[in-house]
Design a protein around this motif. Structure first.
Motif, PDB file in Angstrom:
ATOM      1  N   MET A  97      -0.855   2.840  -1.838  1.00 15.98           N
ATOM      2  CA  MET A  97      -0.173   3.510  -2.938  1.00 15.98           C
ATOM      3  C   MET A  97      -0.769   4.887  -3.180  1.00 15.98           C
ATOM      4  SD  MET A  97       0.151   0.179  -5.430  1.00 15.98           S
ATOM      5  CE  MET A  97       0.702   1.077  -6.883  1.00 15.98           C
ATOM      6  N   TRP A  98      -2.106   4.980  -3.166  1.00 16.50           N
ATOM      7  CA  TRP A  98      -2.725   6.292  -3.361  1.00 16.50           C
ATOM      8  C   TRP A  98      -2.430   7.217  -2.188  1.00 16.50           C
ATOM      9  CZ3 TRP A  98      -6.528   8.759  -0.397  1.00 16.50           C
ATOM     10  CH2 TRP A  98      -6.947   9.987  -0.913  1.00 16.50           C
ATOM     11  N   LEU A  99      -2.545   6.705  -0.969  1.00 13.97           N
ATOM     12  CA  LEU A  99      -2.307   7.535   0.210  1.00 13.97           C
ATOM     13  C   LEU A  99      -0.892   8.105   0.205  1.00 13.97           C
ATOM     14  CD1 LEU A  99      -4.059   5.346   2.930  1.00 13.97           C
ATOM     15  CD2 LEU A  99      -4.741   7.649   2.215  1.00 13.97           C
ATOM     16  N   MET A 100       0.090   7.262  -0.118  1.00 13.27           N
ATOM     17  CA  MET A 100       1.477   7.719  -0.098  1.00 13.27           C
ATOM     18  C   MET A 100       1.761   8.663  -1.262  1.00 13.27           C
ATOM     19  SD  MET A 100       4.806   5.353   0.506  1.00 13.27           S
ATOM     20  CE  MET A 100       6.315   6.090   1.156  1.00 13.27           C
ATOM     21  N   TYR A 101       1.196   8.381  -2.431  1.00 13.05           N
ATOM     22  CA  TYR A 101       1.412   9.235  -3.608  1.00 13.05           C
ATOM     23  C   TYR A 101       0.786  10.606  -3.385  1.00 13.05           C
ATOM     24  CZ  TYR A 101       1.560  10.688  -8.508  1.00 13.05           C
ATOM     25  OH  TYR A 101       1.809  11.366  -9.674  1.00 13.05           O
TER      26      TYR A 101
ATOM     27  N   GLY B 276       9.658  14.608  -8.729  1.00 11.84           N
ATOM     28  CA  GLY B 276       9.867  14.842  -7.303  1.00 11.84           C
ATOM     29  C   GLY B 276       9.177  13.786  -6.445  1.00 11.84           C
ATOM     30  N   ILE B 277       7.972  13.388  -6.842  1.00 13.35           N
ATOM     31  CA  ILE B 277       7.244  12.341  -6.110  1.00 13.35           C
ATOM     32  C   ILE B 277       8.006  11.028  -6.165  1.00 13.35           C
ATOM     33  CG2 ILE B 277       5.136  10.957  -6.081  1.00 13.35           C
ATOM     34  CD1 ILE B 277       3.657  13.424  -7.143  1.00 13.35           C
ATOM     35  N   ALA B 278       8.465  10.664  -7.368  1.00 15.92           N
ATOM     36  CA  ALA B 278       9.195   9.404  -7.529  1.00 15.92           C
ATOM     37  C   ALA B 278      10.469   9.391  -6.694  1.00 15.92           C
ATOM     38  CB  ALA B 278       9.518   9.176  -9.005  1.00 15.92           C
TER      39      ALA B 278
ATOM     40  N   ILE C 236       9.563   9.019  -2.917  1.00 12.35           N
ATOM     41  CA  ILE C 236       9.040   7.716  -2.507  1.00 12.35           C
ATOM     42  C   ILE C 236      10.086   6.620  -2.663  1.00 12.35           C
ATOM     43  CG2 ILE C 236       7.323   5.929  -3.029  1.00 12.35           C
ATOM     44  CD1 ILE C 236       5.371   8.120  -3.783  1.00 12.35           C
ATOM     45  N   PHE C 237      10.826   6.626  -3.780  1.00 13.13           N
ATOM     46  CA  PHE C 237      11.697   5.495  -4.095  1.00 13.13           C
ATOM     47  C   PHE C 237      13.179   5.781  -3.891  1.00 13.13           C
ATOM     48  CE2 PHE C 237       7.799   4.723  -6.453  1.00 13.13           C
ATOM     49  CZ  PHE C 237       7.523   3.420  -6.063  1.00 13.13           C
ATOM     50  N   GLY C 238      13.504   6.972  -3.377  1.00 10.91           N
ATOM     51  CA  GLY C 238      14.896   7.250  -3.080  1.00 10.91           C
ATOM     52  C   GLY C 238      15.455   6.302  -2.039  1.00 10.91           C
ATOM     53  N   VAL C 239      14.595   5.789  -1.155  1.00  3.90           N
ATOM     54  CA  VAL C 239      15.040   4.899  -0.086  1.00  3.90           C
ATOM     55  C   VAL C 239      15.529   3.563  -0.633  1.00  3.90           C
ATOM     56  CG1 VAL C 239      12.766   3.860   0.305  1.00  3.90           C
ATOM     57  CG2 VAL C 239      14.399   4.005   2.184  1.00  3.90           C
ATOM     58  N   VAL C 240      15.091   3.199  -1.857  1.00  5.15           N
ATOM     59  CA  VAL C 240      15.552   1.950  -2.467  1.00  5.15           C
ATOM     60  C   VAL C 240      16.492   2.227  -3.639  1.00  5.15           C
ATOM     61  CG1 VAL C 240      13.566   0.592  -1.734  1.00  5.15           C
ATOM     62  CG2 VAL C 240      13.468   1.838  -3.914  1.00  5.15           C
ATOM     63  N   GLY C 241      17.011   3.452  -3.701  1.00  7.27           N
ATOM     64  CA  GLY C 241      17.993   3.791  -4.723  1.00  7.27           C
ATOM     65  C   GLY C 241      17.442   3.997  -6.104  1.00  7.27           C
ATOM     66  N   SER C 242      16.218   4.480  -6.204  1.00  6.07           N
ATOM     67  CA  SER C 242      15.598   4.703  -7.508  1.00  6.07           C
ATOM     68  C   SER C 242      14.947   6.072  -7.527  1.00  6.07           C
ATOM     69  CB  SER C 242      14.559   3.621  -7.810  1.00  6.07           C
ATOM     70  OG  SER C 242      13.894   3.886  -9.029  1.00  6.07           O
ATOM     71  N   SER C 243      14.801   6.619  -8.707  1.00  6.41           N
ATOM     72  CA  SER C 243      14.136   7.915  -8.861  1.00  6.41           C
ATOM     73  C   SER C 243      13.070   7.865  -9.947  1.00  6.41           C
ATOM     74  CB  SER C 243      15.166   9.002  -9.218  1.00  6.41           C
ATOM     75  OG  SER C 243      15.844   8.679 -10.421  1.00  6.41           O
ATOM     76  N   ASP C 244      12.681   6.661 -10.327  1.00  7.16           N
ATOM     77  CA  ASP C 244      11.661   6.471 -11.357  1.00  7.16           C
ATOM     78  C   ASP C 244      10.408   5.860 -10.743  1.00  7.16           C
ATOM     79  OD1 ASP C 244      13.374   7.391 -13.388  1.00  7.16           O
ATOM     80  OD2 ASP C 244      14.305   5.404 -13.545  1.00  7.16           O
ATOM     81  N   LEU C 245       9.268   6.278 -11.251  1.00  5.37           N
ATOM     82  CA  LEU C 245       7.993   5.760 -10.780  1.00  5.37           C
ATOM     83  C   LEU C 245       7.684   4.461 -11.532  1.00  5.37           C
ATOM     84  CD1 LEU C 245       5.998   6.962  -8.698  1.00  5.37           C
ATOM     85  CD2 LEU C 245       4.587   7.681 -10.640  1.00  5.37           C
ATOM     86  N   PRO C 246       7.542   3.331 -10.822  1.00  4.68           N
ATOM     87  CA  PRO C 246       7.260   2.051 -11.492  1.00  4.68           C
ATOM     88  C   PRO C 246       5.927   2.082 -12.234  1.00  4.68           C
ATOM     89  CG  PRO C 246       7.979   1.695  -9.230  1.00  4.68           C
ATOM     90  CD  PRO C 246       7.714   3.166  -9.376  1.00  4.68           C
TER      91      PRO C 246
ATOM     92  N   GLY D 179       8.687  -2.691  -6.990  1.00  2.00           N
ATOM     93  CA  GLY D 179       7.868  -1.510  -7.227  1.00  2.00           C
ATOM     94  C   GLY D 179       7.096  -1.055  -6.013  1.00  2.00           C
ATOM     95  N   LEU D 180       7.256  -1.752  -4.886  1.00  2.00           N
ATOM     96  CA  LEU D 180       6.532  -1.396  -3.667  1.00  2.00           C
ATOM     97  C   LEU D 180       7.485  -1.178  -2.497  1.00  2.00           C
ATOM     98  CD1 LEU D 180       3.479  -3.783  -4.086  1.00  2.00           C
ATOM     99  CD2 LEU D 180       3.476  -1.300  -4.277  1.00  2.00           C
ATOM    100  N   ARG D 181       8.701  -0.721  -2.806  1.00  2.00           N
ATOM    101  CA  ARG D 181       9.714  -0.296  -1.824  1.00  2.00           C
ATOM    102  C   ARG D 181      10.253  -1.439  -0.972  1.00  2.00           C
ATOM    103  NH1 ARG D 181       9.518   5.187   0.775  1.00  2.00           N
ATOM    104  NH2 ARG D 181       8.899   4.016   2.619  1.00  2.00           N
ATOM    105  N   GLY D 182      10.130  -2.657  -1.454  1.00  2.00           N
ATOM    106  CA  GLY D 182      10.766  -3.788  -0.802  1.00  2.00           C
ATOM    107  C   GLY D 182      10.436  -3.904   0.669  1.00  2.00           C
ATOM    108  N   ASN D 183      11.481  -4.157   1.465  1.00  2.00           N
ATOM    109  CA  ASN D 183      11.302  -4.364   2.902  1.00  2.00           C
ATOM    110  C   ASN D 183      10.810  -3.105   3.612  1.00  2.00           C
ATOM    111  OD1 ASN D 183      11.565  -5.942   5.337  1.00  2.00           O
ATOM    112  ND2 ASN D 183      13.356  -4.698   5.833  1.00  2.00           N
ATOM    113  N   ASN D 184      11.003  -1.930   3.012  1.00  3.30           N
ATOM    114  CA  ASN D 184      10.568  -0.675   3.631  1.00  3.30           C
ATOM    115  C   ASN D 184       9.052  -0.534   3.626  1.00  3.30           C
ATOM    116  OD1 ASN D 184      13.302   0.870   3.938  1.00  3.30           O
ATOM    117  ND2 ASN D 184      13.319   0.037   1.860  1.00  3.30           N
ATOM    118  N   GLY D 185       8.418  -1.131   2.633  1.00  2.00           N
ATOM    119  CA  GLY D 185       6.968  -1.043   2.550  1.00  2.00           C
ATOM    120  C   GLY D 185       6.475   0.374   2.313  1.00  2.00           C
ATOM    121  N   LEU D 186       5.217   0.604   2.602  1.00  2.00           N
ATOM    122  CA  LEU D 186       4.590   1.913   2.447  1.00  2.00           C
ATOM    123  C   LEU D 186       4.295   2.465   3.838  1.00  2.00           C
ATOM    124  CD1 LEU D 186       2.044   1.060  -0.407  1.00  2.00           C
ATOM    125  CD2 LEU D 186       4.442   1.734  -0.604  1.00  2.00           C
TER     126      LEU D 186
END
Length: 417
Positions: free
Chosen positions: A93-97, A123-125, A128-138, A200-207
């Motif tokens: 989570m830290w590495l990706m953020y 922009g970060i949210a 990271i989470f656009g791939v799961v259809g979200s734009s909010d940081l969990p 909150g961890l991008r589901g099947n896409n993972g990090l």
């Protein structure tokens, strides 16, 4: 046999020469790989193989944890790879953020005006989470901006989960195969939850992109791979030393006794549940440390890493290496991991039989299963048992009834004395 007082006066290394041998072998191995690497040496070993060796050392560390809980305490946990993966998720989570923050800040700077903290966070949210259809940081990403806090969480989250699960299981005196099933169920439930996009961890896409260290974008992977290899070797060495000290003292005698005859130990007044809970939590934290070092080298983590089959593989490694021997766990994990990488890489030539062709990529798991069955039937002490033969250590003749339900180390010592 030397009297107890004489044994107590000797140093820890003198009483456990195998620890010094292991640490020296690990140090020599680390130096050789460094000299042969592309970053600091002659380039004989490729960067990808350095990463493979670094990941193998991490797997050896989690195998040590498995050997402590199963080989020494007799608790067959089929959920320790869940703690391994959780450690990877927390550091991931830290590495990706942090890496995404660098990209977002650089993109916003092209607009001419300095970006506000809210714009950066948004922009970060989105990235990271656009791939799961979200734009909010969990909410669970609230501390992802801080490396020290995420490092604490990498230990605290798996440790707390193990503490709660262990307290519920051990206070109910769940043992044997029932406990193994419970740990497997815990792992499966956690994996199924993480597969959901709203976890909150991008589901099947993972990090992903975890191999890119923030602030070191211009640093080559040659250097990064060696750095992580050093960190993995250091963690394995410290872990081996700590666990060797745990199993060699009075505490080690008690946990062996719990493995051999739990009812007898409880009758003698020892808090069996407390010992089990401590071991379960300690080994979960060790597994999390191994995971936190493993996944930045792997570059990606997803819920498939928590699949129950991964914890079964872990038990197979320890069984093949020889449970109840710390060096056996390391040998088993290293051997199976490296052989698995070789067979599944496609480098092993296929064998044409005329009517069919054996592709080792497809048959590797069958070979691993056959090896496990063979070890169980013909060499129950695993590869580590071969060292006993070389040293002339044989199972004592009890000359009568067994001292307990198992032929563990405590029973052997009692039979010899």
């Amino acid at each position: 046999m030397k009297p107890p007082a004489a044994n107590a006066s000797r140093s820890f290394i003198a009483r456990n020469p195998s620890v010094l041998i292991f640490l020296l072998a690990l140090a020599a191995f680390t130096i050789i790989v460094t000299i042969a690497s592309e970053a600091y040496g002659v380039g004989f070993i490729s960067t990808s193989f350095v990463k493979t060796l670094g990941k193998t050392l991490c797997l050896c560390l989690v195998a040590l944890a498995m050997d402590l809980i199963w080989g020494y305490a007799g608790i067959l946990s089929l959920g320790h790879m869940a703690f391994f993966a959780l450690g990877g998720y927390m550091i991931g989570m830290w590495l990706m953020y942090a890496r995404t923050e660098e990209i977002v800040v650089a993109a916003l700077a092209q607009g001419g005006l300095p970006a506000t903290p809210e714009e950066v966070t948004q922009g970060i949210a989105t990235q990271i989470f656009g791939v799961v259809g979200s734009s909010d940081l969990p909410v669970i990403w609230s501390f992802a901006h801080s490396l020290p806090l995420q490092l604490i969480l990498a230990l605290a989250v798996p440790g707390l989960l193990a503490l709660i699960f262990g307290w519920l299981a051990f206070r109910s005196r769940v043992t044997g195969v029932y406990l193994s099933i419970l740990t497997q169920a815990m792992t499966l439930a956690l994996a199924l939850y993480l597969f959901q996009n709203d976890s909150g961890l991008r589901g099947n896409n993972g990090l992903s992109g975890l191999q890119n260290l923030p602030g070191l974008g211009d640093t080559s992977q040659d250097l990064v791979s060696v750095w992580f290899f050093w960190a993995s070797a250091l963690a394995l060495g410290v872990g081996y030393l700590v666990l060797a000290s745990v199993v060699s003292g009075k505490f080690g005698s008690v946990i062996r006794a719990i493995r051999d005859d739990e009812a007898r130990v409880r009758f003698l007044g020892y808090p069996v549940e407390g010992y089990k809970l401590f071991l379960f939590t300690l080994t979960a934290i060790i597994a999390a440390i191994a995971g936190a070092l493993y996944y930045p080298q792997a570059g990606i983590i997803n819920p498939a890493e928590l699949a129950p089959i991964a914890s079964i593989y872990l038990a197979v490694w320890v069984a093949i290496g020889g449970r109840g021997r710390l060096y056996g766990a390391v040998i088993g994990a290293a051997l199976v991991s490296l052989v698995s990488s070789w067979f599944t890489s496609g480098q092993v030539p296929s064998i044409p039989l005329g009517f069919a062709t054996i592709h080792w990529v497809d048959w590797w798991l069958v070979l691993l299963g056959a090896a496990f069955v063979g070890v169980t039937l013909f060499a129950p002490k695993g590869i580590g048992g071969l060292f006993d033969r070389f040293q002339g250590i044989a199972t004592p003749d009890r000359k009568g009834a067994a001292l307990g339900p198992d032929d563990g180390s405590l029973q052997e010592r009692e039979a010899q004395e």
